[in-house]
Structures are given as C-alpha cells and as structure tokens.
Design a protein around this motif. Structure first.
Motif, PDB file in Angstrom:
ATOM      1  N   SER A  83       0.830  -1.204   0.000  1.00 51.10           N
ATOM      2  CA  SER A  83       0.000   0.000   0.000  1.00 51.10           C
ATOM      3  C   SER A  83       0.869   1.260   0.000  1.00 51.10           C
ATOM      4  O   SER A  83       2.089   1.196   0.156  1.00 51.10           O
ATOM      5  CB  SER A  83      -0.901   0.001   1.234  1.00 51.10           C
ATOM      6  OG  SER A  83      -0.122  -0.110   2.413  1.00 51.10           O
TER       7      SER A  83
ATOM      8  N   TYR B 189       0.921   5.706   1.134  1.00 44.45           N
ATOM      9  CA  TYR B 189       0.375   6.790   1.959  1.00 44.45           C
ATOM     10  C   TYR B 189       0.436   8.076   1.157  1.00 44.45           C
ATOM     11  O   TYR B 189       1.450   8.386   0.516  1.00 44.45           O
ATOM     12  CB  TYR B 189       1.163   6.934   3.255  1.00 44.45           C
ATOM     13  CG  TYR B 189       0.803   8.186   4.035  1.00 44.45           C
ATOM     14  CD1 TYR B 189      -0.358   8.241   4.805  1.00 44.45           C
ATOM     15  CD2 TYR B 189       1.620   9.318   3.984  1.00 44.45           C
ATOM     16  CE1 TYR B 189      -0.696   9.389   5.507  1.00 44.45           C
ATOM     17  CE2 TYR B 189       1.290  10.463   4.690  1.00 44.45           C
ATOM     18  CZ  TYR B 189       0.126  10.491   5.449  1.00 44.45           C
ATOM     19  OH  TYR B 189      -0.204  11.642   6.133  1.00 44.45           O
TER      20      TYR B 189
ATOM     21  N   TRP C 143      -9.773  -4.350  -3.645  1.00 44.79           N
ATOM     22  CA  TRP C 143      -9.398  -2.996  -4.033  1.00 44.79           C
ATOM     23  C   TRP C 143     -10.605  -2.096  -4.289  1.00 44.79           C
ATOM     24  O   TRP C 143     -10.461  -0.881  -4.382  1.00 44.79           O
ATOM     25  CB  TRP C 143      -8.517  -3.024  -5.286  1.00 44.79           C
ATOM     26  CG  TRP C 143      -9.112  -3.801  -6.435  1.00 44.79           C
ATOM     27  CD1 TRP C 143      -8.836  -5.089  -6.764  1.00 44.79           C
ATOM     28  CD2 TRP C 143     -10.101  -3.343  -7.358  1.00 44.79           C
ATOM     29  NE1 TRP C 143      -9.593  -5.478  -7.848  1.00 44.79           N
ATOM     30  CE2 TRP C 143     -10.368  -4.419  -8.241  1.00 44.79           C
ATOM     31  CE3 TRP C 143     -10.779  -2.131  -7.547  1.00 44.79           C
ATOM     32  CZ2 TRP C 143     -11.293  -4.318  -9.279  1.00 44.79           C
ATOM     33  CZ3 TRP C 143     -11.699  -2.025  -8.580  1.00 44.79           C
ATOM     34  CH2 TRP C 143     -11.952  -3.107  -9.431  1.00 44.79           C
TER      35      TRP C 143
ATOM     36  N   LYS D  24     -13.513   1.549  -0.622  1.00 43.44           N
ATOM     37  CA  LYS D  24     -13.051   2.903  -0.343  1.00 43.44           C
ATOM     38  C   LYS D  24     -13.700   3.323   0.981  1.00 43.44           C
ATOM     39  O   LYS D  24     -14.894   3.619   1.038  1.00 43.44           O
ATOM     40  CB  LYS D  24     -13.459   3.880  -1.453  1.00 43.44           C
ATOM     41  CG  LYS D  24     -13.189   3.357  -2.869  1.00 43.44           C
ATOM     42  CD  LYS D  24     -11.718   3.143  -3.168  1.00 43.44           C
ATOM     43  CE  LYS D  24     -11.518   2.591  -4.572  1.00 43.44           C
ATOM     44  NZ  LYS D  24     -10.092   2.347  -4.891  1.00 43.44           N
TER      45      LYS D  24
ATOM     46  N   TYR E  57      -2.891   1.717   7.703  1.00 40.23           N
ATOM     47  CA  TYR E  57      -1.614   1.444   7.045  1.00 40.23           C
ATOM     48  C   TYR E  57      -0.964   0.184   7.615  1.00 40.23           C
ATOM     49  O   TYR E  57      -0.332  -0.588   6.884  1.00 40.23           O
ATOM     50  CB  TYR E  57      -0.689   2.647   7.178  1.00 40.23           C
ATOM     51  CG  TYR E  57       0.532   2.570   6.276  1.00 40.23           C
ATOM     52  CD1 TYR E  57       0.380   2.610   4.893  1.00 40.23           C
ATOM     53  CD2 TYR E  57       1.808   2.449   6.804  1.00 40.23           C
ATOM     54  CE1 TYR E  57       1.495   2.531   4.052  1.00 40.23           C
ATOM     55  CE2 TYR E  57       2.929   2.375   5.981  1.00 40.23           C
ATOM     56  CZ  TYR E  57       2.761   2.405   4.609  1.00 40.23           C
ATOM     57  OH  TYR E  57       3.850   2.317   3.779  1.00 40.23           O
TER      58      TYR E  57
ATOM     59  N   TRP F  77      -3.331  -1.069   3.988  1.00 36.99           N
ATOM     60  CA  TRP F  77      -4.306  -0.289   3.224  1.00 36.99           C
ATOM     61  C   TRP F  77      -3.627   0.965   2.678  1.00 36.99           C
ATOM     62  O   TRP F  77      -2.794   1.577   3.362  1.00 36.99           O
ATOM     63  CB  TRP F  77      -5.448   0.153   4.141  1.00 36.99           C
ATOM     64  CG  TRP F  77      -6.496  -0.885   4.400  1.00 36.99           C
ATOM     65  CD1 TRP F  77      -6.326  -2.120   4.936  1.00 36.99           C
ATOM     66  CD2 TRP F  77      -7.891  -0.733   4.141  1.00 36.99           C
ATOM     67  NE1 TRP F  77      -7.532  -2.763   5.025  1.00 36.99           N
ATOM     68  CE2 TRP F  77      -8.512  -1.942   4.546  1.00 36.99           C
ATOM     69  CE3 TRP F  77      -8.678   0.285   3.609  1.00 36.99           C
ATOM     70  CZ2 TRP F  77      -9.901  -2.144   4.438  1.00 36.99           C
ATOM     71  CZ3 TRP F  77     -10.047   0.095   3.503  1.00 36.99           C
ATOM     72  CH2 TRP F  77     -10.642  -1.110   3.903  1.00 36.99           C
ATOM     73  N   ASN F  78      -4.022   1.354   1.478  1.00 36.83           N
ATOM     74  CA  ASN F  78      -3.674   2.697   1.031  1.00 36.83           C
ATOM     75  C   ASN F  78      -4.359   3.698   1.955  1.00 36.83           C
ATOM     76  O   ASN F  78      -5.525   3.504   2.334  1.00 36.83           O
ATOM     77  CB  ASN F  78      -4.155   2.943  -0.397  1.00 36.83           C
ATOM     78  CG  ASN F  78      -3.542   1.985  -1.393  1.00 36.83           C
ATOM     79  OD1 ASN F  78      -2.341   1.745  -1.374  1.00 36.83           O
ATOM     80  ND2 ASN F  78      -4.371   1.430  -2.271  1.00 36.83           N
TER      81      ASN F  78
ATOM     82  N   ALA G  65      -8.884   8.544  -4.547  1.00 36.57           N
ATOM     83  CA  ALA G  65      -9.342   7.250  -4.030  1.00 36.57           C
ATOM     84  C   ALA G  65     -10.137   6.478  -5.073  1.00 36.57           C
ATOM     85  O   ALA G  65     -10.070   5.247  -5.132  1.00 36.57           O
ATOM     86  CB  ALA G  65     -10.187   7.461  -2.775  1.00 36.57           C
TER      87      ALA G  65
ATOM     88  N   ILE H 182      -5.582   2.891  -7.262  1.00 37.91           N
ATOM     89  CA  ILE H 182      -4.194   3.261  -6.966  1.00 37.91           C
ATOM     90  C   ILE H 182      -3.286   2.056  -7.172  1.00 37.91           C
ATOM     91  O   ILE H 182      -2.214   2.141  -7.762  1.00 37.91           O
ATOM     92  CB  ILE H 182      -4.078   3.792  -5.520  1.00 37.91           C
ATOM     93  CG1 ILE H 182      -4.955   5.042  -5.333  1.00 37.91           C
ATOM     94  CG2 ILE H 182      -2.631   4.079  -5.164  1.00 37.91           C
ATOM     95  CD1 ILE H 182      -5.074   5.491  -3.899  1.00 37.91           C
TER      96      ILE H 182
ATOM     97  N   GLN I 231      -4.690  -2.745  -3.479  1.00 37.21           N
ATOM     98  CA  GLN I 231      -5.070  -2.746  -2.069  1.00 37.21           C
ATOM     99  C   GLN I 231      -6.314  -1.882  -1.838  1.00 37.21           C
ATOM    100  O   GLN I 231      -6.578  -0.939  -2.601  1.00 37.21           O
ATOM    101  CB  GLN I 231      -3.926  -2.231  -1.203  1.00 37.21           C
ATOM    102  CG  GLN I 231      -2.683  -3.128  -1.201  1.00 37.21           C
ATOM    103  CD  GLN I 231      -2.999  -4.540  -0.771  1.00 37.21           C
ATOM    104  OE1 GLN I 231      -3.060  -5.459  -1.588  1.00 37.21           O
ATOM    105  NE2 GLN I 231      -3.225  -4.736   0.510  1.00 37.21           N
TER     106      GLN I 231
ATOM    107  N   THR J  61      -8.524   1.070   0.024  1.00 36.75           N
ATOM    108  CA  THR J  61      -8.095   2.447   0.298  1.00 36.75           C
ATOM    109  C   THR J  61      -8.943   3.076   1.392  1.00 36.75           C
ATOM    110  O   THR J  61     -10.166   2.932   1.399  1.00 36.75           O
ATOM    111  CB  THR J  61      -8.197   3.300  -0.977  1.00 36.75           C
ATOM    112  OG1 THR J  61      -7.305   2.774  -1.965  1.00 36.75           O
ATOM    113  CG2 THR J  61      -7.854   4.756  -0.712  1.00 36.75           C
TER     114      THR J  61
END
Length: 793
Positions: A18, A20, A232, A235, A270, A274-275, A295, A299, A302, A304
C-alpha cells in the motif's frame, strides 16, 4: 542483571503493498471552480441545518455531531465520484454507499431527503417513479417514529417510519448497521459480493465510519480480511473527529496518548496494508474532493482509506463528545441560532414554536412548517438545485458508460430455488454406504460442495482457522485451491477472515449474503460461533426483513456452521463442548429469519440443508458434530428415510394403537450424540421389551414451524407433547416446546441435569457423566414407560 544498558530502537513497519498520500500538497493539481465550491458550501449549509432540525423535533434522539462532521465527505461521494442512478436504487451494477457508522442515521436521512429535494426541483425525471424508492422531505416526519405513529401529518403524507439506525428499508442501503463494529466487516462483505459478481469491473463500495467505530476488535479483523483478499474496490472514509460519547481523545494524537487506543486511523489502516489518503483539512471541500478523486482511481490492488480530520458538531454550537448523542434543547435560543446562517443565505425565516404545552400534534405541525421553509428556500434557488441535479445526471451517465457486465461464470444461486435441486432423492455425492463411518461436518461439507457446483460457485466458505477441522473446506472441492484473492485467486471459494475471528466472519458473511450473489458459510466451534456471531445474525435478520418490507424481495441467507457441536467434543473440555449454543439461536429470532438444523444421521444433512435454503431464511445454523458416526440401515431398524427430516420433526417410531398392547408414552430426542447412542444402545432394548412408544426426533424446530398448523398437529399432536419426556444433548429449555408437562420436563435428560458443567474426556465418558450414555438413557426410558403404564390403569 544486564552488564550494559540494552539497545532500544523504534520499530518501523515492514514492506507494504500500500501507499500513503497526504492530500494537502496534491490539492493544487486539481481544478475545482469557485462556483463548484460555493455550491457544495451552500448544500452543506442546508444539510447541517436539516440535521439540527431533525434533532430538535426528535429530542434526546440521534447523533447530530458525527452526522455533521461527516457531511462533506458524503456530499462529495454522492455528487462527485459515485457512479449510480438515483432513479434505480436496486441496480446491482452501481457503486454502493454504506453507512457502517450506523449512528450517523440522522445524517443519512437528512442527506437522502435533501438529495431527493434538489432532484425534485432541479430535474424531476431523475427520480424513481415509485415513491417507495425515494426518501422525501415528507419522510423526515417519520424520523425515529414507529409505524403505529398516529400524528396527522405522518399519516397524511404517508411518511416512512425511519429507524434509529440504518436498515435496508431506506433506498440504496443494503445493510442494517449500528451495533458495535458490525458495519465495517458487513460492508466489506458487500464489496466481496460485488467483486465476485463483476470481477475486474466491480462496483466500488464507499463506506463511512468514524475512528470510534473502528475501536471494536472485529474492525481490525475486517481490515486484515480486506487487505489479505485485496478487495481494491473498498473505499473507506474515516471521519476522524476524536470524539465519542465519553471521550474527546479517542486515539493517540501526536504525543498525547488516547483515552481508548494508542493508534490513529491512519496508522491502523496502514498497519493492515491499506492505502491511506490523509486529509488534514476535512472541512475544506477542495481537499475533500481531491482525496475522493484519488481514491476513486485504482491506486493499486489494495483497499483504500480516506481519513478526514474533522470536528464533531462543526458549526452546530456544540462540539466534541457533547454533540455525539445530544444537541440543543427543544426550540431553544441555541437551536434557533443554528438556523440563522440558512435564513441569512436564502432570505427566509423559520417559524417559531408557540405551542404551550408542546403537544405532539403542534410539534409535528411546527416540524412540517420548518421543513417547508427549507423546501421554499430550495425552490427559490433553482441554480443550486439544478447544479446538483446535473451532478446526479452525470453520475447516471457515467454508470451507463461503464457498461458493467457480470463476469463470465458468475455464480447462479437461483438454481437452488428451482426444481433442479430437490430434497428427494438425495444425490449420490451426498449418499453414504450403510455401515460406513461419516462425520456430520463432512456430510455438510459434501452437501455444500454439491450445491456449490450446481450454482457455479455460489457458496463461500470461511472458518476460524478450522477450514479442514470443521470440514467447511469440502465446499470448495473442484474449485481453485487456496484462499480467495481478488487479484491472484478470484475463483477460490474459501476466504480468510482475519484468522481466529468469528466476530468479523459473521458480519462479513452476512454482507456477502446481503449483496445477493453468494451464500456465505462461516464455521467454528458451536460453543464460540453461536455467541460471537449472534449480533451479526440479528442485524442481518433485521436487514433482510426490512428489505422484504421495502421491495418484497426474499431473504438472502448466510450460514453459521456450529461445528464440533455439543458434548461429543468432550476431549476439549467444557470450554469447547458446550451444550448451550443451540439455546442462543433456536426459535430465538422472529418469524422466518432463522432456521437451525440439528440432524443426527449424516444422510439427513443434504435434505435438511436444501429444505432450509429453499425456505429462504436470513440465517441458517446447522449443528454438526466432530466424531465419525455410523451410517445405519434405517429401513432395517424400522426408521423412516432420511428425507423425513425435512419436516423438522418426524417419528422415528409410532406407537401402535391397540387394546391388546399397553401404551408406553412418547419420547422426544434432539442432538446427534444422544440420538446415535439411543439408536445403537436403547432402541434394541425398547424392541426387546416390546415397549409401545412414539419416538419423535427434532431435526429443525423452525422447519417444523413453517408447516401448516394441521400438518404439525398430525406429526406431533399437542396431546403427545403433554405426556412426553425428552432426551437432548443440549439444554432443557430447548425441550420446552416439545415437552410441556411439569413431570415430563422433570424426567427429561439434558446436559446440565446434574447442575454443573461437564468434564473432559472421550465422548462416551462425557455422555456418561451427564447420564446421557446408553445405560442412563435406558434407565430413564424404562422408568418413564412404567409410569405411563401405571397411569393408564
């Protein structure tokens, strides 16, 4: 003692798939015209005002603070990134918004009604033709009201009774949420369902929650689940306002320890790979909309999280924890002050309440007049309404342009409910050779595997680190091996739900079922899973009943597989071999929400499971034991075929009505352990002694309840219940329906008859300790039979 001071270092996270992102320095890369921002600001002003109005007219109810602080993220989702059609809430190819934070229901209703209103004014053709599929301003009169509400305007405008926490009675809502942490794993289950239906073109599932709602353990389990499965399309939007009911510092904040947890939402997500997109200015639309755009793009593989730093109760006049479940007093000066910004912006004046004392009818009228003032403000600003109506139209066009199609080989559960799948005859794959040794858990796994192949993979299995041990892994035979991964192994039918995590597993499986493509089947020890998944099961039952009331659709079931059930798990001791689990579930849910299954013969698993699925409950809970059981020759023993179990209660034997033969009464049995012992050791003695008895077996209390009254009375007359005694491996209360006399209950054998938890040991020794072994059963049966003869003289 160490000779030297030990070396201390900070521990950094290991490698992550992931990423940040701090959105602040990225915001300049996005162009949002000033007019767009102004429109969103005006919309949010109306929304915040509606939240204040709702709390005012339903005082001591609702959660204004979190509803307000999360509003801007929700507005951005609904009008900027969500691909959906407001005119068709039930279409399966649309993105989903899920209120995991059920306590934000006030905000949900305010937001839905406001969205409906701007569409009504700006472009009415966007709205559903059926009012049932809308949530109108008129429906706000039903906020936290019961269907029996008697006030005149509630009746006049056919207002919907809006539950205190979200249910699928509300358009676009797929789940019932609000109980501690259930909304997150259930929402992730929706995302799994969408992914398994549409594959790489899966709808996105936009989820809202707060940091306080992330503190329950099942949320951490769910974060692990989604990350490991690489869902993925999730969100998750975290409204990080640091306030709960009791605390203004839920999480650690910089160098200040948290009152509850020592992580913050960025770190927790994180940690679980996770993003994370961090939005420091969570009330700044430019930052929020930029984060939502980032988002929305995939991305990587993973899930988000978008973490917005906000203030609970922002601009409401009460902030922090005091705004969580409370607000301004009814029609107080402080309440009217919250209305002033809207009055000024739209040049309107809200009515003041003058009723003394405040009678319900007068309050409702003032509530309505207040809502009509908001309506008037919107009707007077067509530019605002048309702007957001255009946004809804764009969302509809985006959805159509995507052209999402169900993936090739998508599961087809519908076949289960057709004549292609029947309870009789039992297919060869689920038929066992007489004299062989088969486990009930294995027979259930074989049944689910047969149905899985018939439905092209419609069943998803999980376990609390017990896939093979509970035989739930059998359902995946013939499908790709290993655990499900949306990217690398999407055809697998087994999914990891965080490890030894019944809490998460139940809610995740419920979410899978709620989407409608799959039946989720989670397995663990009955001693654990019946209790730990009870909340998720209850919310799923609530949700499915609400959905049925809303659009008339049948329930979608998930399965709580109570494996290693009962006393025959004796080696593990009383902590695991628990007879209480059935009492938590059997006949403990309203109507047709739950069906428990308690077969004794491995050959009964297929017919009772199919019968339960065809009955379309919300939850199915089979109780299956761990040891091998002998497959008996039912015909040779004078027993009916295994398919008789589909009635829920059936007669193993019927007493012969004859003046020449004495009558010895009625026995009722439930549970595999005691019944297999009874068949092997007690039934031969009954035949030898020529006892003339009715011997009834309970394979499913709820399937029996679904029969017509006349058929139930024919199978098991109340007169027989009044004379019966029971033998159960479960608890005495599970016999109360079948054994109705005081004496019959006193004679009934059950796991706790001696008043204590049982010890460890081999199954037959634990049964002996309880008096449920062959000798103990025979003594009780013989004494009962003699009593019945004496009574008849």
């Amino acid at each position: 003692m160490a000779k030297e001071k030990v070396t201390m270092k900070k521990l950094d996270f290991g490698p992550r798939r992931s990423v940040y992102i701090d959105i602040a320095p990225e915001t300049a890369k996005f162009e949002f015209p000033d007019r767009t921002i102004k429109m969103f600001e005006d919309y949010d002003l109306v929304y915040r005002t509606l939240c204040s109005i709702l709390y005012n007219f339903v005082p001591t109810s609702g959660h204004p603070g979190g509803s307000i602080s999360s509003g801007r993220a929700i507005e951005g989702i609904l009008f900027h990134v969500l691909d959906y059609d407001i005119g068709d809430p039930e279409t399966s190819d649309a993105d989903i918004i899920s209120y995991a934070a059920g306590h934000k229901a006030m905000g949900l209703y305010a937001m839905w009604a406001l969205r409906d209103e701007v569409a009504r004014v700006g472009k009415t053709s966007l709205l559903p033709k059926d009012e049932k599929r809308r949530l109108r301003f008129e429906d706000l009169l039903g906020f936290r009201r019961n269907p029996t509400q008697e006030t005149p305007l509630f009746a006049k405008y056919h207002a919907k009774p809006l539950d205190g926490h979200p249910t699928p009675a509300t358009p676009f809502i797929k789940l019932s949420t609000g109980a501690s942490g259930v909304g997150i794993p259930a929402s992730f289950g929706l995302a799994f369902g969408a992914m398994d239906t549409y594959g790489p073109n899966a709808p996105l599932v936009q989820i809202t929650e707060g940091e306080g709602g992330m503190t329950p353990g099942r949320v951490a389990e769910a974060l692990a689940t989604a990350s490991a499965a690489q869902l993925w399309n999730i969100k998750m939007h975290v409204d990080w306002n640091q306030a709960s009911i009791d605390s203004n510092r839920v999480c650690r904040d910089g160098d200040k320890p948290g009152d509850y947890v020592q992580w913050n939402p960025v770190e927790l997500c994180y940690l679980h790979d996770w993003n994370v997109i961090y939005v420091e200015k969570g009330h700044d639309f430019r930052h929020v909309l930029a984060a939502l755009e980032v988002a929305k793009d995939r991305i990587n593989d993973q899930p988000t999280a978008v973490v917005c730093r906000t203030t609970k109760g922002w601009q409401y006049g009460i902030e922090g924890r005091k705004s969580h479940g409370a607000g301004h007093k009814f029609c107080s000066p402080e309440y009217y002050k919250t209305l002033e910004p809207l009055e000024k912006r739209f040049n309107v004046k809200f009515p003041r309440f003058e009723g003394k004392p405040p009678a319900p009818v007068a309050i409702e009228q003032n509530f309505w007049d207040t809502l009509m003032t908001v309506r008037g403000a919107l009707e007077g600003d067509r530019e605002l309404c048309e702007f957001f109506a255009d946004r809804l139209d764009e969302a509809k066009k985006r959805l159509k342009a995507l052209g999402r199609k169900k993936r090739e080989g998508c599961p087809n559960l519908g076949v289960i409910y057709t004549d292609a799948i029947k309870t009789d005859p039992i297919p060869p794959e689920c038929t066992y050779q007489i004299g062989s040794q088969v486990t009930l858990r294995g027979a259930l796994g074989d049944t689910l595997n047969y149905l899985n192949k018939a439905s092209r993979g419609g069943f998803i299995g999980a376990a609390a680190d017990l896939l093979d041990s509970t035989s739930i892994s059998n359902l995946a035979k013939g499908f790709p091996e290993g655990l499900y991964n949306a990217v690398s192994n999407p055809g697998a039918r087994l999914v990891a739900t965080g490890g030894i995590c019944e809490d998460c597993m139940g809610a995740f499986m419920a979410g899978i079922a709620a989407y409608g493509t799959n039946v989720g089947a989670g397995s663990s020890y009955g001693a654990f899973i019946a209790a730990l998944e009870h909340i998720a099961a209850r919310l799923h039952g609530i949700g499915q009943q609400a959905k049925h009331a809303y659009i008339g659709s049948p329930y979608n079931a998930f399965m709580i597989v109570c494996g290693h059930a009962g006393l025959k798990t004796g080696e593990d001791g009383p902590t695991h071999a628990d007879p209480q689990a059935l009492q938590l579930l059997e006949e403990n849910f309203p109507g047709d929400a739950m069906i428990t299954l308690t077969p004794w013969d491995p050959q009964e698993l297929y017919p009772v499971t199919v019968e339960a699925l065809k009955a379309r409950p919300a939850i199915i809970a089979p109780f299956v034991t761990r040891p091998n059981e002998l497959v008996v020759d039912r015909a040779k023993l004078g027993l009916p075929p295994a398919t008789a179990a589909v009635k829920g209660v059936y007669a193993l034997r019927r007493a012969v009505k004859s003046a020449k033969r004495p009558y010895h009464g009625t026995l009722v049995l439930q549970g595999s352990g005691v019944t297999c012992t009874f068949i092997a050791e007690v039934l031969p003695k009954i035949d030898e002694e020529e006892l003339n008895m009715n011997i009834m077996y309970v394979s499913s209390a709820e399937l029996f309840s679904l029969l017509p009254d006349r058929e139930r009375e024919k199978i098991f007359p109340e007169a027989l219940m009044a004379e019966a005694m029971g033998i159960t491996g479960f608890t005495l209360p599970t016999m109360y329906r079948w054994v109705t006399s005081k004496e019959g209950r006193a004679r009934t054998l059950h796991a706790f008859k001696h008043g204590h938890y049982l010890g460890s040991g081999q199954a037959h020794k634990v049964l002996e300790e309880a008096g449920l072994h062959g000798a103990g059963q025979w003594k009780a049966v013989r004494d009962y039979a003699r009593m019945m003869v004496r009574r008849s003289k």
